[in-house]
Scaffold this active site. Structure first.
Site, PDB file in Angstrom:
ATOM      1  N   ASN A 109      -9.648  -9.796 -12.260  1.00  0.00           N
ATOM      2  CA  ASN A 109      -8.939  -9.474 -11.020  1.00  0.00           C
ATOM      3  C   ASN A 109      -7.516  -9.987 -11.060  1.00  0.00           C
ATOM      4  OD1 ASN A 109      -8.266 -11.555  -8.678  1.00  0.00           O
ATOM      5  ND2 ASN A 109      -9.995 -12.419  -9.821  1.00  0.00           N
ATOM      6  N   PHE A 113      -3.945 -12.882  -3.822  1.00  0.00           N
ATOM      7  CA  PHE A 113      -4.080 -13.465  -2.475  1.00  0.00           C
ATOM      8  C   PHE A 113      -3.846 -12.435  -1.364  1.00  0.00           C
ATOM      9  CE2 PHE A 113      -2.894 -18.161  -3.695  1.00  0.00           C
ATOM     10  CZ  PHE A 113      -4.106 -18.297  -4.336  1.00  0.00           C
ATOM     11  N   SER A 170      -5.009 -20.139  -9.016  1.00  0.00           N
ATOM     12  CA  SER A 170      -5.048 -18.687  -9.174  1.00  0.00           C
ATOM     13  C   SER A 170      -3.972 -18.265 -10.169  1.00  0.00           C
ATOM     14  CB  SER A 170      -4.785 -17.988  -7.841  1.00  0.00           C
ATOM     15  OG  SER A 170      -4.529 -16.614  -8.094  1.00  0.00           O
ATOM     16  N   ASN A 172      -2.774 -15.341 -10.325  1.00  0.00           N
ATOM     17  CA  ASN A 172      -2.154 -14.101  -9.850  1.00  0.00           C
ATOM     18  C   ASN A 172      -1.008 -14.285  -8.867  1.00  0.00           C
ATOM     19  OD1 ASN A 172      -4.022 -12.523 -11.379  1.00  0.00           O
ATOM     20  ND2 ASN A 172      -5.577 -13.100  -9.881  1.00  0.00           N
ATOM     21  N   THR A 173      -0.640 -15.529  -8.582  1.00  0.00           N
ATOM     22  CA  THR A 173       0.574 -15.811  -7.820  1.00  0.00           C
ATOM     23  C   THR A 173       1.503 -16.532  -8.784  1.00  0.00           C
ATOM     24  OG1 THR A 173      -0.580 -15.931  -5.700  1.00  0.00           O
ATOM     25  CG2 THR A 173       1.521 -17.086  -5.844  1.00  0.00           C
ATOM     26  N   LYS A 210      -9.074 -27.289  -6.482  1.00  0.00           N
ATOM     27  CA  LYS A 210      -9.685 -26.307  -7.394  1.00  0.00           C
ATOM     28  C   LYS A 210      -8.755 -26.053  -8.572  1.00  0.00           C
ATOM     29  CE  LYS A 210     -11.897 -21.815  -7.717  1.00  0.00           C
ATOM     30  NZ  LYS A 210     -12.418 -20.672  -6.995  1.00  0.00           N
ATOM     31  N   ASN A 239     -11.501 -22.082 -11.611  1.00  0.00           N
ATOM     32  CA  ASN A 239     -11.076 -20.745 -11.238  1.00  0.00           C
ATOM     33  C   ASN A 239     -11.260 -19.804 -12.446  1.00  0.00           C
ATOM     34  OD1 ASN A 239      -9.726 -18.649  -9.744  1.00  0.00           O
ATOM     35  ND2 ASN A 239      -8.666 -20.275  -8.618  1.00  0.00           N
TER      36      ASN A 239
HETATM   37  C1  FMN Z   1     -12.254 -10.598  -7.110  1.00  0.00           C
HETATM   38  C2  FMN Z   1     -12.117 -12.078  -7.147  1.00  0.00           C
HETATM   39  C3  FMN Z   1     -11.297 -12.711  -6.223  1.00  0.00           C
HETATM   40  C4  FMN Z   1     -11.158 -14.090  -6.243  1.00  0.00           C
HETATM   41  N1  FMN Z   1     -10.371 -14.674  -5.308  1.00  0.00           N
HETATM   42  C5  FMN Z   1     -10.279 -16.037  -5.280  1.00  0.00           C
HETATM   43  C6  FMN Z   1      -9.505 -16.689  -4.290  1.00  0.00           C
HETATM   44  O1  FMN Z   1      -8.919 -16.045  -3.396  1.00  0.00           O
HETATM   45  N2  FMN Z   1      -9.422 -18.047  -4.325  1.00  0.00           N
HETATM   46  C7  FMN Z   1     -10.070 -18.791  -5.284  1.00  0.00           C
HETATM   47  O2  FMN Z   1      -9.978 -20.020  -5.260  1.00  0.00           O
HETATM   48  N3  FMN Z   1     -10.830 -18.196  -6.224  1.00  0.00           N
HETATM   49  C8  FMN Z   1     -10.942 -16.853  -6.249  1.00  0.00           C
HETATM   50  N4  FMN Z   1     -11.716 -16.244  -7.202  1.00  0.00           N
HETATM   51  C9  FMN Z   1     -12.357 -17.085  -8.241  1.00  0.00           C
HETATM   52  C10 FMN Z   1     -13.800 -17.428  -7.899  1.00  0.00           C
HETATM   53  O3  FMN Z   1     -13.897 -18.171  -6.704  1.00  0.00           O
HETATM   54  C11 FMN Z   1     -14.450 -18.226  -9.057  1.00  0.00           C
HETATM   55  O4  FMN Z   1     -13.759 -19.464  -9.210  1.00  0.00           O
HETATM   56  C12 FMN Z   1     -14.410 -17.490 -10.375  1.00  0.00           C
HETATM   57  O5  FMN Z   1     -14.589 -16.100 -10.194  1.00  0.00           O
HETATM   58  C13 FMN Z   1     -15.466 -17.984 -11.353  1.00  0.00           C
HETATM   59  O6  FMN Z   1     -16.765 -17.829 -10.825  1.00  0.00           O
HETATM   60  P1  FMN Z   1     -17.708 -16.573 -11.166  1.00  0.00           P
HETATM   61  O7  FMN Z   1     -17.699 -16.412 -12.662  1.00  0.00           O
HETATM   62  O8  FMN Z   1     -19.049 -16.920 -10.618  1.00  0.00           O
HETATM   63  O9  FMN Z   1     -17.092 -15.416 -10.479  1.00  0.00           O
HETATM   64  C14 FMN Z   1     -11.858 -14.860  -7.211  1.00  0.00           C
HETATM   65  C15 FMN Z   1     -12.693 -14.227  -8.131  1.00  0.00           C
HETATM   66  C16 FMN Z   1     -12.838 -12.849  -8.110  1.00  0.00           C
HETATM   67  C17 FMN Z   1     -13.752 -12.192  -9.110  1.00  0.00           C
END
Ligand code: FMN
Length: 347
Positions: A109, A113, A170, A172-173, A210, A239
Protein backbone atom coordinates in the site's frame (compact mmCIF):
# COMPACT_ATOMS: atom_id res chain seq x y z
CA UNK A 1 -15.72 -19.42 8.87
CA UNK A 2 -19.47 -19.33 8.38
CA UNK A 3 -20.49 -20.17 4.82
CA UNK A 4 -21.91 -16.68 4.38
CA UNK A 5 -18.79 -14.86 5.54
CA UNK A 6 -16.59 -17.17 3.46
CA UNK A 7 -18.66 -16.40 0.37
CA UNK A 8 -18.61 -12.67 1.07
CA UNK A 9 -14.82 -12.69 1.54
CA UNK A 10 -14.33 -14.52 -1.78
CA UNK A 11 -16.70 -12.11 -3.54
CA UNK A 12 -14.81 -9.08 -2.19
CA UNK A 13 -11.58 -10.48 -3.66
CA UNK A 14 -13.06 -9.99 -7.14
CA UNK A 15 -13.21 -6.22 -6.60
CA UNK A 16 -10.44 -3.65 -6.82
CA UNK A 17 -8.77 -3.87 -3.36
CA UNK A 18 -9.76 -0.39 -2.22
CA UNK A 19 -13.37 -0.84 -3.39
CA UNK A 20 -13.39 -4.19 -1.57
CA UNK A 21 -12.22 -2.48 1.59
CA UNK A 22 -14.96 0.14 1.31
CA UNK A 23 -17.55 -2.59 0.74
CA UNK A 24 -16.29 -4.49 3.79
CA UNK A 25 -16.57 -1.35 5.96
CA UNK A 26 -20.11 -0.78 4.68
CA UNK A 27 -21.11 -4.41 5.35
CA UNK A 28 -19.69 -4.14 8.87
CA UNK A 29 -21.60 -0.89 9.46
CA UNK A 30 -24.77 -2.65 8.37
CA UNK A 31 -24.14 -5.27 11.07
CA UNK A 32 -23.18 -8.07 8.70
CA UNK A 33 -19.95 -9.00 10.52
CA UNK A 34 -19.46 -12.09 12.70
CA UNK A 35 -19.98 -12.30 16.46
CA UNK A 36 -17.22 -14.19 18.26
CA UNK A 37 -17.71 -16.80 21.00
CA UNK A 38 -16.37 -15.90 24.49
CA UNK A 39 -12.59 -15.89 24.94
CA UNK A 40 -10.56 -18.61 26.63
CA UNK A 41 -9.27 -16.85 29.81
CA UNK A 42 -5.69 -17.89 28.95
CA UNK A 43 -5.78 -15.30 26.16
CA UNK A 44 -6.27 -12.35 28.52
CA UNK A 45 -3.41 -9.91 28.91
CA UNK A 46 -2.49 -6.31 29.23
CA UNK A 47 -1.32 -3.51 27.02
CA UNK A 48 0.99 -1.28 29.01
CA UNK A 49 -1.37 -1.50 31.99
CA UNK A 50 -4.68 -1.61 30.07
CA UNK A 51 -6.47 -4.94 30.64
CA UNK A 52 -7.24 -6.88 27.45
CA UNK A 53 -9.88 -9.65 27.19
CA UNK A 54 -7.56 -11.26 24.63
CA UNK A 55 -4.21 -10.17 23.23
CA UNK A 56 -5.11 -10.34 19.52
CA UNK A 57 -5.74 -6.82 18.18
CA UNK A 58 -6.71 -5.20 14.91
CA UNK A 59 -3.80 -3.19 13.44
CA UNK A 60 -4.38 0.38 12.25
CA UNK A 61 -5.14 1.10 8.61
CA UNK A 62 -8.25 -1.10 8.50
CA UNK A 63 -10.43 1.32 10.47
CA UNK A 64 -8.63 4.58 9.73
CA UNK A 65 -11.65 6.76 10.51
CA UNK A 66 -13.03 4.94 13.57
CA UNK A 67 -16.13 3.76 11.72
CA UNK A 68 -16.35 0.09 12.65
CA UNK A 69 -14.40 -0.48 15.86
CA UNK A 70 -17.48 -1.77 17.78
CA UNK A 71 -18.09 -4.35 15.03
CA UNK A 72 -14.44 -5.45 15.07
CA UNK A 73 -14.49 -5.83 18.86
CA UNK A 74 -17.64 -7.93 18.42
CA UNK A 75 -15.84 -10.03 15.78
CA UNK A 76 -13.44 -11.06 18.56
CA UNK A 77 -10.49 -8.67 18.53
CA UNK A 78 -9.24 -7.97 22.06
CA UNK A 79 -8.47 -4.39 21.05
CA UNK A 80 -8.82 -2.21 17.97
CA UNK A 81 -6.40 0.51 16.91
CA UNK A 82 -8.02 3.18 14.73
CA UNK A 83 -6.16 5.64 12.49
CA UNK A 84 -3.74 6.86 11.44
CA UNK A 85 -5.56 10.15 11.94
CA UNK A 86 -4.02 13.52 11.06
CA UNK A 87 -5.26 16.91 12.32
CA UNK A 88 -6.67 17.98 8.94
CA UNK A 89 -8.55 15.68 6.56
CA UNK A 90 -6.41 14.58 3.63
CA UNK A 91 -6.98 12.58 0.48
CA UNK A 92 -3.77 10.58 0.41
CA UNK A 93 -2.05 9.46 -2.76
CA UNK A 94 -3.84 9.00 -6.09
CA UNK A 95 -5.48 5.64 -6.75
CA UNK A 96 -4.58 2.86 -7.39
CA UNK A 97 -2.63 2.79 -4.14
CA UNK A 98 -3.56 -0.58 -2.62
CA UNK A 99 -2.45 -3.87 -4.21
CA UNK A 100 -3.29 -7.48 -3.32
CA UNK A 101 -0.38 -9.87 -3.91
CA UNK A 102 -2.53 -12.98 -3.68
CA UNK A 103 0.12 -15.58 -4.53
CA UNK A 104 2.27 -14.19 -1.71
CA UNK A 105 -0.56 -13.60 0.80
CA UNK A 106 0.75 -10.03 0.87
CA UNK A 107 -0.37 -6.45 0.36
CA UNK A 108 1.47 -3.37 -0.91
CA UNK A 109 0.00 0.00 0.00
CA UNK A 110 0.92 3.60 -0.60
CA UNK A 111 -2.27 5.11 0.81
CA UNK A 112 -0.52 8.16 2.28
CA UNK A 113 -2.66 8.74 5.39
CA UNK A 114 -6.01 9.26 3.65
CA UNK A 115 -8.42 10.13 6.47
CA UNK A 116 -11.24 12.47 7.50
CA UNK A 117 -9.20 14.27 10.17
CA UNK A 118 -9.42 14.71 13.92
CA UNK A 119 -12.88 16.33 14.13
CA UNK A 120 -14.64 13.34 12.58
CA UNK A 121 -12.45 10.83 14.41
CA UNK A 122 -13.09 12.45 17.81
CA UNK A 123 -16.85 12.60 17.18
CA UNK A 124 -16.88 8.87 16.44
CA UNK A 125 -15.07 8.00 19.68
CA UNK A 126 -17.16 10.33 21.81
CA UNK A 127 -19.60 8.48 24.06
CA UNK A 128 -18.38 5.11 22.84
CA UNK A 129 -19.17 1.82 24.55
CA UNK A 130 -16.76 -0.49 26.39
CA UNK A 131 -13.68 -2.09 24.83
CA UNK A 132 -10.06 -1.15 24.25
CA UNK A 133 -9.77 1.30 21.36
CA UNK A 134 -6.43 2.90 20.53
CA UNK A 135 -5.84 6.07 18.52
CA UNK A 136 -2.92 6.02 16.08
CA UNK A 137 -1.85 9.63 15.48
CA UNK A 138 0.20 11.12 12.66
CA UNK A 139 1.12 14.30 10.82
CA UNK A 140 -0.37 15.95 7.74
CA UNK A 141 1.80 15.70 4.66
CA UNK A 142 2.00 19.47 4.17
CA UNK A 143 2.16 20.46 7.83
CA UNK A 144 4.70 23.17 8.67
CA UNK A 145 5.03 21.65 12.19
CA UNK A 146 4.79 17.88 12.10
CA UNK A 147 5.59 17.44 15.77
CA UNK A 148 2.82 19.94 16.54
CA UNK A 149 0.42 17.69 14.63
CA UNK A 150 1.14 14.77 16.97
CA UNK A 151 0.68 17.01 20.01
CA UNK A 152 -2.65 18.19 18.59
CA UNK A 153 -3.79 14.59 18.05
CA UNK A 154 -2.94 13.73 21.65
CA UNK A 155 -4.75 16.76 23.04
CA UNK A 156 -7.87 16.40 20.91
CA UNK A 157 -8.32 12.67 21.60
CA UNK A 158 -7.40 12.81 25.29
CA UNK A 159 -10.08 11.03 27.33
CA UNK A 160 -11.52 9.33 24.23
CA UNK A 161 -8.91 6.67 23.40
CA UNK A 162 -7.73 3.78 25.61
CA UNK A 163 -4.15 4.35 24.41
CA UNK A 164 -2.19 6.35 21.84
CA UNK A 165 0.21 5.20 19.17
CA UNK A 166 2.73 7.65 17.78
CA UNK A 167 3.23 6.56 14.20
CA UNK A 168 6.64 7.56 12.84
CA UNK A 169 6.98 4.59 10.54
CA UNK A 170 4.69 4.95 7.55
CA UNK A 171 6.78 4.85 4.36
CA UNK A 172 4.11 6.78 2.43
CA UNK A 173 4.49 10.27 3.90
CA UNK A 174 7.84 11.57 2.62
CA UNK A 175 10.31 12.23 5.45
CA UNK A 176 8.07 10.83 8.22
CA UNK A 177 10.38 7.97 9.11
CA UNK A 178 13.21 10.47 9.76
CA UNK A 179 11.37 11.07 13.06
CA UNK A 180 12.81 7.70 14.14
CA UNK A 181 16.33 9.15 14.30
CA UNK A 182 17.60 9.91 17.79
CA UNK A 183 17.54 13.73 17.86
CA UNK A 184 14.14 14.01 16.12
CA UNK A 185 12.63 11.30 18.30
CA UNK A 186 13.91 13.01 21.45
CA UNK A 187 12.17 16.21 20.41
CA UNK A 188 8.94 14.45 19.38
CA UNK A 189 8.62 12.27 22.48
CA UNK A 190 9.79 15.07 24.75
CA UNK A 191 7.08 17.41 23.46
CA UNK A 192 4.42 14.70 23.71
CA UNK A 193 5.42 13.81 27.28
CA UNK A 194 5.35 17.51 28.18
CA UNK A 195 1.88 17.92 26.62
CA UNK A 196 0.60 14.82 28.45
CA UNK A 197 1.68 16.33 31.77
CA UNK A 198 -0.53 19.38 31.17
CA UNK A 199 -3.63 17.31 30.32
CA UNK A 200 -6.27 16.53 32.95
CA UNK A 201 -6.67 13.06 34.48
CA UNK A 202 -6.89 10.24 33.45
CA UNK A 203 -3.15 10.59 33.15
CA UNK A 204 -2.48 6.87 32.93
CA UNK A 205 -3.31 6.60 29.22
CA UNK A 206 -0.45 4.63 27.64
CA UNK A 207 1.51 6.13 24.78
CA UNK A 208 3.28 3.74 22.42
CA UNK A 209 5.70 4.27 19.54
CA UNK A 210 5.21 2.38 16.26
CA UNK A 211 8.41 1.65 14.34
CA UNK A 212 9.45 0.40 10.92
CA UNK A 213 11.05 -3.03 10.45
CA UNK A 214 13.88 -1.55 8.40
CA UNK A 215 16.21 -0.66 11.30
CA UNK A 216 19.83 -1.42 12.22
CA UNK A 217 20.82 -2.60 15.72
CA UNK A 218 22.29 0.80 16.64
CA UNK A 219 19.00 2.48 15.68
CA UNK A 220 17.04 -0.03 17.76
CA UNK A 221 19.25 0.66 20.81
CA UNK A 222 18.84 4.42 20.35
CA UNK A 223 15.05 4.18 19.98
CA UNK A 224 14.76 2.04 23.13
CA UNK A 225 16.82 4.54 25.11
CA UNK A 226 14.75 7.54 23.97
CA UNK A 227 11.49 5.66 24.65
CA UNK A 228 12.61 4.77 28.18
CA UNK A 229 14.04 8.23 28.90
CA UNK A 230 10.76 9.91 27.97
CA UNK A 231 8.57 7.51 29.93
CA UNK A 232 6.79 6.09 26.90
CA UNK A 233 4.83 2.93 27.65
CA UNK A 234 5.83 0.59 24.84
CA UNK A 235 6.86 0.00 21.23
CA UNK A 236 4.85 -1.54 18.38
CA UNK A 237 7.02 -3.60 16.03
CA UNK A 238 6.37 -3.13 13.15
CA UNK A 239 4.87 -1.14 10.33
CA UNK A 240 5.17 -2.21 6.67
CA UNK A 241 8.59 -2.67 5.03
CA UNK A 242 10.11 -0.81 2.12
CA UNK A 243 12.33 -3.85 1.50
CA UNK A 244 11.27 -6.53 -0.99
CA UNK A 245 11.87 -10.14 -0.02
CA UNK A 246 11.41 -12.48 -3.00
CA UNK A 247 7.79 -12.22 -4.26
CA UNK A 248 5.88 -13.95 -7.07
CA UNK A 249 2.73 -11.86 -7.57
CA UNK A 250 2.32 -9.42 -10.42
CA UNK A 251 2.05 -6.35 -8.16
CA UNK A 252 5.43 -6.96 -6.55
CA UNK A 253 7.11 -3.94 -8.16
CA UNK A 254 4.56 -1.40 -6.92
CA UNK A 255 5.96 1.33 -4.69
CA UNK A 256 4.80 1.42 -1.07
CA UNK A 257 4.94 -0.61 2.12
CA UNK A 258 4.77 -4.40 2.01
CA UNK A 259 2.72 -6.30 4.62
CA UNK A 260 1.34 -9.80 5.09
CA UNK A 261 3.08 -13.18 5.07
CA UNK A 262 6.42 -12.05 3.53
CA UNK A 263 6.81 -9.49 6.37
CA UNK A 264 6.54 -12.10 9.10
CA UNK A 265 10.19 -13.21 9.35
CA UNK A 266 11.63 -9.71 9.11
CA UNK A 267 9.24 -8.11 11.62
CA UNK A 268 9.62 -11.01 14.08
CA UNK A 269 13.41 -10.75 13.89
CA UNK A 270 13.23 -6.99 14.58
CA UNK A 271 10.79 -7.69 17.44
CA UNK A 272 13.30 -10.13 18.97
CA UNK A 273 16.03 -7.49 18.72
CA UNK A 274 13.76 -4.88 20.36
CA UNK A 275 13.00 -7.37 23.14
CA UNK A 276 16.72 -7.74 23.85
CA UNK A 277 17.38 -3.99 23.64
CA UNK A 278 14.35 -3.03 25.77
CA UNK A 279 15.58 -5.42 28.48
CA UNK A 280 12.26 -5.35 30.30
CA UNK A 281 12.04 -1.53 30.46
CA UNK A 282 8.72 -1.47 28.54
CA UNK A 283 6.42 -3.96 26.76
CA UNK A 284 6.21 -4.64 23.02
CA UNK A 285 3.37 -5.32 20.60
CA UNK A 286 4.18 -7.67 17.71
CA UNK A 287 2.65 -7.04 14.29
CA UNK A 288 3.62 -8.08 10.79
CA UNK A 289 2.52 -11.08 8.76
CA UNK A 290 0.36 -12.83 11.38
CA UNK A 291 -2.06 -15.19 9.64
CA UNK A 292 -2.38 -18.09 12.09
CA UNK A 293 -2.29 -19.05 15.75
CA UNK A 294 1.25 -20.36 15.20
CA UNK A 295 2.33 -16.92 13.96
CA UNK A 296 0.76 -15.15 16.97
CA UNK A 297 2.41 -17.70 19.28
CA UNK A 298 5.81 -17.07 17.67
CA UNK A 299 5.44 -13.27 18.12
CA UNK A 300 4.62 -13.72 21.82
CA UNK A 301 7.58 -16.03 22.32
CA UNK A 302 9.79 -13.49 20.52
CA UNK A 303 8.81 -10.88 23.11
CA UNK A 304 5.36 -9.47 22.30
CA UNK A 305 2.89 -8.92 25.16
CA UNK A 306 0.11 -8.51 22.58
CA UNK A 307 -0.18 -8.85 18.79
CA UNK A 308 -2.02 -7.14 15.93
CA UNK A 309 -2.87 -8.07 12.37
CA UNK A 310 -4.43 -6.61 9.26
CA UNK A 311 -3.32 -8.02 5.88
CA UNK A 312 -4.39 -11.63 6.54
CA UNK A 313 -7.97 -10.36 6.91
CA UNK A 314 -7.89 -9.33 3.24
CA UNK A 315 -7.55 -13.00 2.30
CA UNK A 316 -9.41 -14.70 5.15
CA UNK A 317 -12.15 -12.29 6.29
CA UNK A 318 -12.98 -11.29 9.87
CA UNK A 319 -13.74 -14.87 10.99
CA UNK A 320 -9.95 -15.40 11.03
CA UNK A 321 -9.56 -13.83 14.46
CA UNK A 322 -11.61 -16.59 16.12
CA UNK A 323 -9.51 -19.30 14.44
CA UNK A 324 -6.25 -17.60 15.45
CA UNK A 325 -7.39 -17.29 19.07
CA UNK A 326 -8.53 -20.91 19.26
CA UNK A 327 -5.21 -22.16 17.94
CA UNK A 328 -3.16 -19.76 20.10
CA UNK A 329 -5.01 -20.86 23.25
CA UNK A 330 -4.35 -24.53 22.40
CA UNK A 331 -0.66 -23.81 21.92
CA UNK A 332 -0.33 -21.92 25.20
CA UNK A 333 -2.09 -24.75 27.07
CA UNK A 334 0.15 -27.33 25.36
CA UNK A 335 3.26 -25.36 26.41
CA UNK A 336 2.07 -25.56 30.02
CA UNK A 337 1.65 -21.78 30.38
CA UNK A 338 -1.19 -20.45 32.52
CA UNK A 339 -1.28 -17.03 30.86
CA UNK A 340 0.04 -15.09 27.89
CA UNK A 341 2.35 -13.12 30.18
CA UNK A 342 4.23 -16.31 31.12
CA UNK A 343 4.94 -16.96 27.44
CA UNK A 344 6.29 -13.50 26.56
CA UNK A 345 9.89 -13.86 25.42
CA UNK A 346 10.02 -17.60 26.25
CA UNK A 347 12.05 -18.46 23.14
C1 FMN B 1 -3.79 -0.84 3.53
C2 FMN B 1 -2.98 -0.63 4.75
C3 FMN B 1 -3.05 0.58 5.42
C4 FMN B 1 -2.30 0.79 6.57
N1 FMN B 1 -2.41 1.98 7.21
C5 FMN B 1 -1.73 2.17 8.37
C6 FMN B 1 -1.86 3.38 9.10
O1 FMN B 1 -2.63 4.29 8.72
N2 FMN B 1 -1.13 3.54 10.24
C7 FMN B 1 -0.28 2.55 10.70
O2 FMN B 1 0.35 2.73 11.74
N3 FMN B 1 -0.15 1.38 10.04
C8 FMN B 1 -0.84 1.18 8.89
N4 FMN B 1 -0.72 -0.01 8.22
C9 FMN B 1 0.24 -1.02 8.73
C10 FMN B 1 -0.44 -2.07 9.60
O3 FMN B 1 -1.03 -1.51 10.75
C11 FMN B 1 0.59 -3.15 10.03
O4 FMN B 1 1.59 -2.54 10.83
C12 FMN B 1 1.26 -3.83 8.85
O5 FMN B 1 0.36 -3.99 7.77
C13 FMN B 1 1.83 -5.19 9.21
O6 FMN B 1 0.82 -6.06 9.68
P1 FMN B 1 0.09 -7.14 8.74
O7 FMN B 1 1.16 -7.89 8.00
O8 FMN B 1 -0.70 -8.00 9.66
O9 FMN B 1 -0.77 -6.35 7.82
C14 FMN B 1 -1.45 -0.24 7.06
C15 FMN B 1 -1.39 -1.46 6.40
C16 FMN B 1 -2.15 -1.68 5.26
C17 FMN B 1 -2.07 -3.01 4.57
Amino acid sequence: MSALHGLATRALRLLDPEDAHRAAILALRLGLGPAAPPDDPILAGSLAGVALPNVVGLAPGFDKDAQVYPQMLRAGFGFVECGTVTPEPQEGNPRPRLFRLSQDRAVINRMGFNNYGLDTFAARLYGRGPGVVGANIGANKDSPDRIGDYVEGLKRLWGLASYFTVNVSSPNTPGLRALQTKAALEELLGRLAEAARTLPPPDAVPMLLKVAPDLEDAEIEAICDVVAANGLDGVIVSNTTISRPPLRSSGRNEAGGLSGAPLFALSTDVLRRFHAAAAGRFPLIGVGGIGSGADAHAKIRAGASAVQLYSALVFEGPGLVTRIKRDLAQRLHADGFRSVSEAVGAQ
